[in-house]
Design an enzyme around this catalytic site. Structure first.
Site, PDB file in Angstrom:
ATOM      1  CE  LYS A   8      -0.441   7.358   6.900  1.00 46.27           C
ATOM      2  NZ  LYS A   8      -1.663   6.675   7.278  1.00 46.27           N
ATOM      3  CE  LYS A  41      -2.866   3.237   0.857  1.00 42.67           C
ATOM      4  NZ  LYS A  41      -3.947   3.781   0.117  1.00 42.67           N
TER       5      LYS A  41
END
Ligand code: NAD
Length: 302
Positions: free
Chosen positions: A248, A178
């Site tokens: 992030k 991911k």
């Protein structure tokens, strides 16, 4: 291993709200918790289900707990307590499973799984690809990290929220995939913005450029199609994904590269740029506002 029926859902934000709603619609017994009590109240009024006042209540008697939280630090605190008695691990019985759908650092996920092992609680990482619109339609692509038998056990739960389920390998591999996928997209987005800023200064029309770049570059460029044209050039900035989350995710990709001794000089720079933009403009702004970082740095308005 028994079928999962009773689920605690932690983190009823932009993504968690529609996802927990799908589980209820598909007949699961769902209890929701969020650090913001007003969000829990609004969810129960909108979808039904049960609202929990504490993390222990949201975990007690559950077959599984799903987390959809900002990052791995929050997930660890919520699950293990880290000094607090009010945590998921304190409420879950042996044989239960934690399904982390947040986008997290894969090394942190492995460490969480190790910490839960002695308690007989297993962890599946199940991050999603696709934003709020896909969450609402239950058409997310969901990656799954865990041993095959465990992945099969959680499959019906994840199937209720997604379109494609992608088994990736052992715990942590789904979170790694991911972050790396978001890195590729984050890189392509600023790559396009940078090119268009230069082009505009040279006299090219940004819309003409964006449309021309799609067939010219790799046939299909997801960030140009889905972000530049509908959200940046229209100045709508409404994908529903915060800039801080992309910053992030790219950081996770770079940290993962470092942890395995891979070569990622481009990733290091892309990570610096996203972090600088999130810090300067605000981490809660939509990811597509990254274009403003270029506009403010160059004086070129796309
Ligand atoms: P969000 O900020 O809308 O939701 C997070 C929720 O967690 C909030 O409701 C917040 O109150 C709650 N929360 C925070 N700390 C908590 C705590 N200690 N205990 C309980 N609840 C707590 O975020 P989101 O957009 O739903 O994203 C969630 C995750 O999904 C992130 O990891 C993000 O990277 C990932 N993601 C988001 C998108 C998107 O398009 N928004 C797409 C794919 C993946």
């Amino acid at each position: 291993m028994s079928a999962i029926r009773k689920i605690g859902f932690i983190g009823i934000g932009n993504m968690g709200n529609p996802l927990a709603g799908h589980l209820l619609k598909k007949g699961f017994d769902v209890t929701v918790y969020d650090i913001r009590p007003e969000v829990v109240k609004a969810f129960v009024a909108q979808h039904g289900g049960t609202g929990a006042a504490t993390l222990v209540d949201a975990a007690h008697g559950m077959d599984a707990v799903i987390t959809m939280l900002p990052d791995d630090k929050v997930v660890r605190k919520v699950v293990l307590g880290e000094g607090s008695e009010n945590c998921i691990a304190a409420g879950l019985a042996r044989g239960a499973v934690v399904i982390d759908m947040s986008t997290c650092n894969p090394s942190a996920t492995r460490s969480l799984a190790e910490a839960l092992k002695p308690r007989g609680i297993e962890v599946v990482d199940a991050p999603v690809m696709g934003g709020v619109v896909f969450a609402k339609d239950a058409t997310l692509d969901i990656m799954m990290g865990g041993e095959p038998a465990l992945v099969e056990r959680v499959r019906p739960v994840l199937q209720a929220m997604g379109r494609n389920l992608i088994p990736c390998g052992v715990t942590g591999t789904a979170h790694a995939l991911k972050a790396l996928a978001n890195y590729v997209n984050a890189c392509a987005l600023i790559n396009a913005i940078e090119a268009m800023t230069i082009g505009k200064r040279f006299g090219l029309d940004p819309k003409l450029m964006a449309e021309a770049l799609i067939p010219m570059c790799a046939g299909r460029n997801h960030p140009i199609e889905k972000k530049v044209i509908p959200h940046i050039l229209t100045r709508q900035y409404g994908t529903g994904m915060a800039m801080g989350f992309i910053a992030k995710d790219v950081k996770i990709a770079v940290e993962t590269a470092r942890s395995v001794g891979a070569f990622a000089p481009l990733g290091e720079r892309v990570s610096e740029l996203w972090s600088a933009a999130a810090e300067k403009l605000g981490p809660n702004l939509d990811q597509t506002q990254i274009a403003r970082y270029w506009e403010e740095s160059t004086g070129v308005r796309l």
